[in-house]
Design a protein around this motif. Structure first.
Motif, PDB file in Angstrom:
ATOM      1  N   THR A  47      12.150 -17.407  11.237  1.00 39.82           N
ATOM      2  CA  THR A  47      11.297 -17.240   9.735  1.00 39.82           C
ATOM      3  C   THR A  47      11.042 -18.199   9.595  1.00 39.82           C
ATOM      4  O   THR A  47       9.701 -17.549   9.374  1.00 39.82           O
ATOM      5  N   ALA A  48      10.173 -19.434   9.791  1.00 43.52           N
ATOM      6  CA  ALA A  48       9.703 -20.135   9.810  1.00 43.52           C
ATOM      7  C   ALA A  48       8.843 -20.152  10.432  1.00 43.52           C
ATOM      8  O   ALA A  48       7.522 -20.227  10.372  1.00 43.52           O
ATOM      9  N   PHE A  49       8.687 -20.060  11.752  1.00 48.49           N
ATOM     10  CA  PHE A  49       7.570 -19.747  12.804  1.00 48.49           C
ATOM     11  C   PHE A  49       6.888 -18.267  12.317  1.00 48.49           C
ATOM     12  O   PHE A  49       5.865 -18.051  12.811  1.00 48.49           O
ATOM     13  N   LEU A  50       7.488 -17.481  11.549  1.00 52.73           N
ATOM     14  CA  LEU A  50       6.919 -16.313  11.610  1.00 52.73           C
ATOM     15  C   LEU A  50       6.181 -15.917  10.418  1.00 52.73           C
ATOM     16  O   LEU A  50       5.083 -15.449  10.138  1.00 52.73           O
ATOM     17  N   TYR A  51       6.819 -17.340   9.311  1.00 48.90           N
ATOM     18  CA  TYR A  51       6.284 -16.867   7.893  1.00 48.90           C
ATOM     19  C   TYR A  51       4.510 -17.815   7.688  1.00 48.90           C
ATOM     20  O   TYR A  51       4.186 -17.541   6.931  1.00 48.90           O
ATOM     21  N   TYR A  52       4.837 -18.788   8.141  1.00 51.31           N
ATOM     22  CA  TYR A  52       3.463 -19.248   8.312  1.00 51.31           C
ATOM     23  C   TYR A  52       2.260 -18.295   8.912  1.00 51.31           C
ATOM     24  O   TYR A  52       1.141 -19.016   8.422  1.00 51.31           O
ATOM     25  N   PRO A  53       2.491 -17.878  10.128  1.00 54.44           N
ATOM     26  CA  PRO A  53       1.226 -17.416  10.585  1.00 54.44           C
ATOM     27  C   PRO A  53       0.681 -15.792   9.595  1.00 54.44           C
ATOM     28  O   PRO A  53      -0.355 -15.373   9.651  1.00 54.44           O
ATOM     29  N   LEU A  54       2.447 -15.129   9.337  1.00 55.78           N
ATOM     30  CA  LEU A  54       2.413 -14.045   9.033  1.00 55.78           C
ATOM     31  C   LEU A  54       1.533 -14.450   7.320  1.00 55.78           C
ATOM     32  O   LEU A  54       0.678 -13.538   6.326  1.00 55.78           O
ATOM     33  N   ARG A  55       1.673 -15.415   6.518  1.00 53.96           N
ATOM     34  CA  ARG A  55       1.541 -15.371   5.111  1.00 53.96           C
ATOM     35  C   ARG A  55       0.061 -15.107   5.149  1.00 53.96           C
ATOM     36  O   ARG A  55      -0.778 -14.428   3.641  1.00 53.96           O
ATOM     37  N   PRO A  56      -0.934 -15.967   6.390  1.00 56.56           N
ATOM     38  CA  PRO A  56      -2.182 -15.576   5.395  1.00 56.56           C
ATOM     39  C   PRO A  56      -2.934 -14.333   5.385  1.00 56.56           C
ATOM     40  O   PRO A  56      -3.629 -13.922   4.879  1.00 56.56           O
ATOM     41  N   LEU A  57      -2.206 -13.462   6.481  1.00 55.68           N
ATOM     42  CA  LEU A  57      -2.238 -11.774   6.756  1.00 55.68           C
ATOM     43  C   LEU A  57      -1.928 -11.017   5.006  1.00 55.68           C
ATOM     44  O   LEU A  57      -2.349 -10.510   5.219  1.00 55.68           O
ATOM     45  N   VAL A  58      -0.978 -11.690   4.890  1.00 51.56           N
ATOM     46  CA  VAL A  58      -0.150 -10.759   3.244  1.00 51.56           C
ATOM     47  C   VAL A  58      -1.014 -11.380   2.212  1.00 51.56           C
ATOM     48  O   VAL A  58      -1.528 -10.424   1.890  1.00 51.56           O
ATOM     49  N   ASN A  59      -1.482 -12.948   2.014  1.00 52.16           N
ATOM     50  CA  ASN A  59      -2.252 -12.960   1.308  1.00 52.16           C
ATOM     51  C   ASN A  59      -3.805 -11.821   1.428  1.00 52.16           C
ATOM     52  O   ASN A  59      -4.722 -11.748   0.268  1.00 52.16           O
ATOM     53  N   TYR A  60      -4.491 -12.531   2.645  1.00 49.05           N
ATOM     54  CA  TYR A  60      -5.789 -11.253   3.002  1.00 49.05           C
ATOM     55  C   TYR A  60      -5.980 -10.370   2.448  1.00 49.05           C
ATOM     56  O   TYR A  60      -6.386  -9.034   1.413  1.00 49.05           O
ATOM     57  N   LEU A  61      -4.414  -8.976   2.808  1.00 48.80           N
ATOM     58  CA  LEU A  61      -4.288  -7.894   2.239  1.00 48.80           C
ATOM     59  C   LEU A  61      -3.806  -7.754   0.959  1.00 48.80           C
ATOM     60  O   LEU A  61      -3.982  -6.555   0.043  1.00 48.80           O
ATOM     61  N   GLU A  62      -3.272  -8.756  -0.212  1.00 51.86           N
ATOM     62  CA  GLU A  62      -3.251  -8.741  -0.906  1.00 51.86           C
ATOM     63  C   GLU A  62      -5.230  -8.788  -1.857  1.00 51.86           C
ATOM     64  O   GLU A  62      -4.608  -8.394  -2.508  1.00 51.86           O
ATOM     65  N   LYS A  63      -5.661  -9.566  -1.476  1.00 57.40           N
ATOM     66  CA  LYS A  63      -7.087  -9.759  -1.785  1.00 57.40           C
ATOM     67  C   LYS A  63      -7.600  -8.137  -1.718  1.00 57.40           C
ATOM     68  O   LYS A  63      -8.544  -8.140  -2.634  1.00 57.40           O
ATOM     69  N   LYS A  64      -6.929  -7.755  -1.476  1.00 52.70           N
ATOM     70  CA  LYS A  64      -7.896  -6.410  -0.584  1.00 52.70           C
ATOM     71  C   LYS A  64      -7.105  -5.642  -1.424  1.00 52.70           C
ATOM     72  O   LYS A  64      -7.188  -3.642  -1.599  1.00 52.70           O
ATOM     73  N   LYS A  65      -6.927  -5.605  -2.287  1.00 53.28           N
ATOM     74  CA  LYS A  65      -6.385  -4.634  -3.734  1.00 53.28           C
ATOM     75  C   LYS A  65      -5.144  -3.721  -3.061  1.00 53.28           C
ATOM     76  O   LYS A  65      -4.256  -2.604  -3.776  1.00 53.28           O
ATOM     77  N   LEU A  66      -3.999  -4.547  -2.067  1.00 53.22           N
ATOM     78  CA  LEU A  66      -2.790  -3.782  -1.491  1.00 53.22           C
ATOM     79  C   LEU A  66      -1.938  -4.676  -2.007  1.00 53.22           C
ATOM     80  O   LEU A  66      -1.943  -5.807  -2.349  1.00 53.22           O
ATOM     81  N   ARG A  67      -0.894  -4.121  -2.455  1.00 52.09           N
ATOM     82  CA  ARG A  67       0.355  -4.566  -3.629  1.00 52.09           C
ATOM     83  C   ARG A  67       1.291  -5.209  -2.575  1.00 52.09           C
ATOM     84  O   ARG A  67       1.017  -4.876  -1.049  1.00 52.09           O
ATOM     85  N   ARG A  68       1.944  -6.533  -2.417  1.00 52.48           N
ATOM     86  CA  ARG A  68       2.284  -7.557  -2.001  1.00 52.48           C
ATOM     87  C   ARG A  68       3.271  -6.714  -0.935  1.00 52.48           C
ATOM     88  O   ARG A  68       3.430  -7.342   0.472  1.00 52.48           O
ATOM     89  N   SER A  69       3.659  -6.061  -1.484  1.00 46.40           N
ATOM     90  CA  SER A  69       4.918  -6.066  -0.901  1.00 46.40           C
ATOM     91  C   SER A  69       4.914  -5.256  -0.130  1.00 46.40           C
ATOM     92  O   SER A  69       5.783  -4.674   1.177  1.00 46.40           O
ATOM     93  N   TRP A  70       3.661  -4.141   0.380  1.00 42.20           N
ATOM     94  CA  TRP A  70       3.166  -3.324   1.017  1.00 42.20           C
ATOM     95  C   TRP A  70       2.680  -3.262   1.864  1.00 42.20           C
ATOM     96  O   TRP A  70       2.621  -2.993   2.557  1.00 42.20           O
ATOM     97  N   SER A  71       1.894  -4.848   1.858  1.00 44.69           N
ATOM     98  CA  SER A  71       1.127  -5.538   3.236  1.00 44.69           C
ATOM     99  C   SER A  71       2.308  -6.354   3.617  1.00 44.69           C
ATOM    100  O   SER A  71       1.992  -5.424   4.568  1.00 44.69           O
ATOM    101  N   ILE A  72       3.513  -6.446   3.210  1.00 43.88           N
ATOM    102  CA  ILE A  72       4.458  -6.991   4.157  1.00 43.88           C
ATOM    103  C   ILE A  72       4.848  -6.044   4.846  1.00 43.88           C
ATOM    104  O   ILE A  72       5.524  -6.167   6.104  1.00 43.88           O
ATOM    105  N   LEU A  73       5.294  -4.441   4.369  1.00 40.38           N
ATOM    106  CA  LEU A  73       5.835  -3.983   5.112  1.00 40.38           C
ATOM    107  C   LEU A  73       4.910  -2.832   5.992  1.00 40.38           C
ATOM    108  O   LEU A  73       5.505  -2.853   7.016  1.00 40.38           O
ATOM    109  N   LEU A  74       3.536  -3.250   5.877  1.00 38.03           N
ATOM    110  CA  LEU A  74       2.450  -2.761   6.316  1.00 38.03           C
ATOM    111  C   LEU A  74       2.927  -3.855   8.003  1.00 38.03           C
ATOM    112  O   LEU A  74       3.183  -3.212   9.163  1.00 38.03           O
ATOM    113  N   LEU A  75       2.916  -4.824   7.668  1.00 40.39           N
ATOM    114  CA  LEU A  75       2.869  -6.042   8.758  1.00 40.39           C
ATOM    115  C   LEU A  75       3.994  -6.160   9.793  1.00 40.39           C
ATOM    116  O   LEU A  75       4.486  -6.399  10.817  1.00 40.39           O
ATOM    117  N   TYR A  76       5.191  -6.061   8.974  1.00 46.73           N
ATOM    118  CA  TYR A  76       6.307  -5.732   9.203  1.00 46.73           C
ATOM    119  C   TYR A  76       6.601  -4.145  10.316  1.00 46.73           C
ATOM    120  O   TYR A  76       7.017  -4.170  11.717  1.00 46.73           O
TER     121      TYR A  76
END
Length: 365
Positions: free
Chosen positions: A47-76
């Protein structure tokens, strides 16, 4: 006053140690705790090894007006696609190479000794050997045999250990996505909740401490994941060019071992050199050349771009930490000891500053 405070502190530490020692004698308390740690350590680590690389991508997608939950599901979805492709293309090869390596490990020593004996008979090598060195050569071969047996036993045990999490596959699949989802979704809330643990007047100091720990762990884990992935791509291309056996397994080992500063590069190069030497002396030389070139590219090109600066830990301290971590937890201990030390170092520095701040304020009052 100082003596009273010192003796109170000493008595408190002694009491805590006594409680811990007495608790270890009560199996029904510590056996479940030990079982809980052994079951959760692998899911938490993944979880830790996935959390830190994926967090910047989730934050980036959230800034592009995509809901955070949907950003996570897209990365999943993206991760699932990658895993499916790997399970079809890469996993069968990796599984077969692991089984073949563990099965053939006892024969590797004889193959290497045979290659060394052939190499000794070469005219180019013999001209550097002193006269009457046959007895010394026999003794050296005996010591080499003992050393290689130790190395292959170590490799077999740790390779089996690294793949043992497959036996807990259901636990990993059931827990990691859930923990990772809530960590990514409640990222900002988690930081706020952790800050609430500090008393009101130290809350800003606590926030600074938590931010520094987060930045240090993020830089180390996310940066190391990117650097190691790029290094492994370079190694795999090189190994395919020279047709090195067990290339995917060796690259897989290199990815994890290179999380260990300094020592990891050596540990990952040893099995590469041995496998290359088993094929032929020339294959051994070329495999080491590929490792050295890839490491030079990593150290001089990739790390300055991704990290910007190196770990703020003295090399001597790193070596001591790795020895302690390896003795306590093997490869897993060596992987975890540096992040734990970084977090502990930052925490101790800030807690000491808070203590001094409280002491000065009480004296002024």
């Amino acid at each position: 006053m100082l003596q009273n405070r010192f003796f109170r502190l000493g008595a408190g530490i002694a009491l805590i140690l006594l409680i811990i020692y007495l608790g270890t004698l009560v199996d029904f308390i510590f056996v479940p705790i030990r079982s809980l740690i052994s079951l959760t350590i692998v899911p938490l680590l993944i979880t830790a090894f996935l959390y830190y690389p994926l967090r910047p991508l989730v934050n980036y997608l959230e800034k592009k007006k995509l809901r955070r939950s949907w950003s996570i599901l897209l990365l999943y979805l993206l991760v699932i696609v990658i895993l499916v492709v790997f399970s079809i293309i890469g996993w069968p090869t990796l599984r077969d190479q692991v089984k073949s390596f563990i099965t053939s490990a006892p024969d590797f020593t004889r193959s290497i000794i045979a290659q060394v004996q052939v190499l000794e008979k070469q005219p180019f090598v013999q001209q550097f050997m002193p006269a009457g060195s046959s007895a010394n050569s026999s003794e050296m071969l005996q010591k080499l045999t003992e050393y290689l047996n130790t190395v292959f036993d170590w490799l077999s045990v740790h390779i089996s250990g690294m793949f043992s999490f497959v036996s807990n596959f259901v636990l990993v699949v059931a827990t990691v996505p859930i923990m990772l989802y809530y960590l990514l979704k409640d990222d900002h809330k988690l930081a706020t909740r952790l800050q609430q643990l500090f008393p009101g007047k130290y809350r800003e100091d606590g926030k600074t401490m938590l931010n520094e720990i987060d930045d240090a762990l993020s830089s180390f884990i996310a940066g190391r994941v990117l650097v190691n992935f790029a290094l492994c791509v370079l190694l795999y291309i090189g190994f395919l060019i020279i047709d090195l056996p067990y290339s995917l397994l060796l690259v897989f080992l290199a990815f994890f071992l290179n999380f260990i500063p300094y020592i990891g590069a050596i540990l990952s190069a040893v099995p590469v050199a041995i496998v290359g030497l088993i094929e032929s002396p020339m294959m051994g030389v070329w495999s080491i050349v590929i490792v050295i070139v890839a490491q030079l590219i990593q150290n001089n090109l990739l790390e300055p771009i991704i990290f910007g600066n190196q770990l703020d830990i003295h090399p001597f301290t790193i070596i001591v930490l790795l020895l302690v971590g390896g003795d306590m937890g093997g490869i897993l201990g060596m992987l975890l000891v540096i992040p734990i030390y970084m977090a502990a170092k930052i925490s101790i520095v800030h807690l000491y500053r808070m203590y001094l701040k409280q002491k000065v304020s009480s004296e002024l009052e």
